[in-house]
Design an enzyme around this catalytic site. Sequence first.
Site, PDB file in Angstrom:
ATOM      1  N   ARG A  97       0.823  -1.209   0.000  1.00 23.08           N
ATOM      2  CA  ARG A  97       0.000   0.000   0.000  1.00 23.08           C
ATOM      3  C   ARG A  97       0.859   1.262   0.000  1.00 23.08           C
ATOM      4  O   ARG A  97       0.557   2.237  -0.693  1.00 23.08           O
ATOM      5  CB  ARG A  97      -0.919  -0.022   1.224  1.00 23.08           C
ATOM      6  CG  ARG A  97      -1.974   1.078   1.277  1.00 23.08           C
ATOM      7  CD  ARG A  97      -2.958   0.766   2.385  1.00 23.08           C
ATOM      8  NE  ARG A  97      -4.021   1.749   2.472  1.00 23.08           N
ATOM      9  CZ  ARG A  97      -4.006   2.806   3.284  1.00 23.08           C
ATOM     10  NH1 ARG A  97      -2.963   3.012   4.088  1.00 23.08           N
ATOM     11  NH2 ARG A  97      -5.010   3.654   3.300  1.00 23.08           N
ATOM     12  N   HIS A 124       0.469   4.038  -2.867  1.00 24.61           N
ATOM     13  CA  HIS A 124       0.081   5.397  -2.476  1.00 24.61           C
ATOM     14  C   HIS A 124       1.178   6.402  -2.814  1.00 24.61           C
ATOM     15  O   HIS A 124       0.886   7.560  -3.118  1.00 24.61           O
ATOM     16  CB  HIS A 124      -0.239   5.441  -0.978  1.00 24.61           C
ATOM     17  CG  HIS A 124      -1.599   4.926  -0.640  1.00 24.61           C
ATOM     18  ND1 HIS A 124      -2.410   5.517   0.305  1.00 24.61           N
ATOM     19  CD2 HIS A 124      -2.311   3.880  -1.135  1.00 24.61           C
ATOM     20  CE1 HIS A 124      -3.558   4.857   0.372  1.00 24.61           C
ATOM     21  NE2 HIS A 124      -3.512   3.850  -0.472  1.00 24.61           N
ATOM     22  N   ASN A 179      -3.922   8.540   4.065  1.00 23.80           N
ATOM     23  CA  ASN A 179      -2.725   7.905   4.614  1.00 23.80           C
ATOM     24  C   ASN A 179      -2.796   7.932   6.142  1.00 23.80           C
ATOM     25  O   ASN A 179      -3.423   7.081   6.743  1.00 23.80           O
ATOM     26  CB  ASN A 179      -1.477   8.623   4.091  1.00 23.80           C
ATOM     27  CG  ASN A 179      -1.338   8.501   2.582  1.00 23.80           C
ATOM     28  OD1 ASN A 179      -1.533   7.434   2.015  1.00 23.80           O
ATOM     29  ND2 ASN A 179      -0.988   9.598   1.917  1.00 23.80           N
ATOM     30  N   HIS A 230      -6.180  -6.434  -2.507  1.00 19.95           N
ATOM     31  CA  HIS A 230      -7.116  -6.554  -1.392  1.00 19.95           C
ATOM     32  C   HIS A 230      -7.399  -8.009  -1.041  1.00 19.95           C
ATOM     33  O   HIS A 230      -8.263  -8.293  -0.220  1.00 19.95           O
ATOM     34  CB  HIS A 230      -8.417  -5.819  -1.704  1.00 19.95           C
ATOM     35  CG  HIS A 230      -8.292  -4.338  -1.646  1.00 19.95           C
ATOM     36  ND1 HIS A 230      -9.303  -3.474  -2.002  1.00 19.95           N
ATOM     37  CD2 HIS A 230      -7.250  -3.537  -1.270  1.00 19.95           C
ATOM     38  CE1 HIS A 230      -8.902  -2.220  -1.854  1.00 19.95           C
ATOM     39  NE2 HIS A 230      -7.663  -2.225  -1.420  1.00 19.95           N
TER      40      HIS A 230
END
Length: 373
Positions: free
Chosen positions: A66, A70, A99, A198
Amino acid sequence: MARLTVAMLFFVLALALAPRNMDAVVVESLQPGFYNQSCPEVEQVVRDVVDSEVGMDHTLAPGLIRIFFHDCFITGCDASILLDESPAGDVPEKQSSANGFTLHGLRTIDIAKSTLEAMCPRTVSCSDIVAFAARDAAVAAGLPTYEVAAGRRDGEHSRMDDLPGNFPVPGHTVPRLTELFQKRGLSQEDLVVLSGAHSIGGAHCFMFSNRIYGFSKTADIDPSLDPAFAKLLREMCPRPKPDDNPEEAPKIDFDQRTAQKLDNSYYNELLARRSLLTSDSALVQDPATRPIVESFAKDDALWQKKFGEAMQKVGKLDVLTRPEEGQIRRNCRMVNRPKSEMRTHMGRISWPKPRHPMLQMMNWFIRGFQQPA
């Protein structure tokens, strides 16, 4: 500090009305084996750190993937997400509501960086470490390994206001998600492929509470959810209250079947109507993306291959490769400073602490920066 991230929503929502143009440039000048001469053990060091950390805490695997996504999706793979402050005085990306306290794995990056600085000072960039660590986290979770080209340099700026209007949120539809991905040089298939991350990790209850409580005027629960699954979610996630602290919200696994394994179970869960986020559910409801979901649900090896390729593509977005474009940070949390400036720089910036907003503000954020009509 506990409630700073959510409070920043006031600032984020105001900026969302004027999104910036964030079209990406795919840079092909990265090289496999970039550190073969200057720091030949770099990939093994990062792999050892990641394996050790994930071995103690399996939730670090999705966290590291992640962080990579990001970081790269906004201004490119420049490690700007790691900065605790920006020299220009901007509120950094790390403080964004996308975040904030949900970032997990920063310590792992710090350990890898400090180890490499002891071995090869001022040689390996933080942005390359993030890319290596994301690959190694995926492998630790069950994905076949893939090659990571390197040669990125670290950015010197980080701005929270680069996110609104340019970053996917859990309430987005497939057309909106596709638009955002295409602006970053990624296809609709890449959208579906990367959503498969996911398969591991989870979401805090506030990220999908709008689906199980007060969904619409005619339905308290999102009718696209499997009823038995919706009932289970309501047992795990109490009805939200206006003064809830999101940091204390329960976190639910995305994949209820193989929560620690990066595989195609995620796509089968989508088809079974057992997804948490609206944006995940949208992939199976939209006729443009449902066939892709169905193909990955049937073929785990195909999805794993596509995932590695998509991660390689993400890792090339807007990278900095020339000395005049970026630096090799000594500490991933701050840009390098001249010695004279370091003597006068005392600690980190302490951002103002606005009051905690209503949880409904969080729901507006989850729905895609749009206040319900």
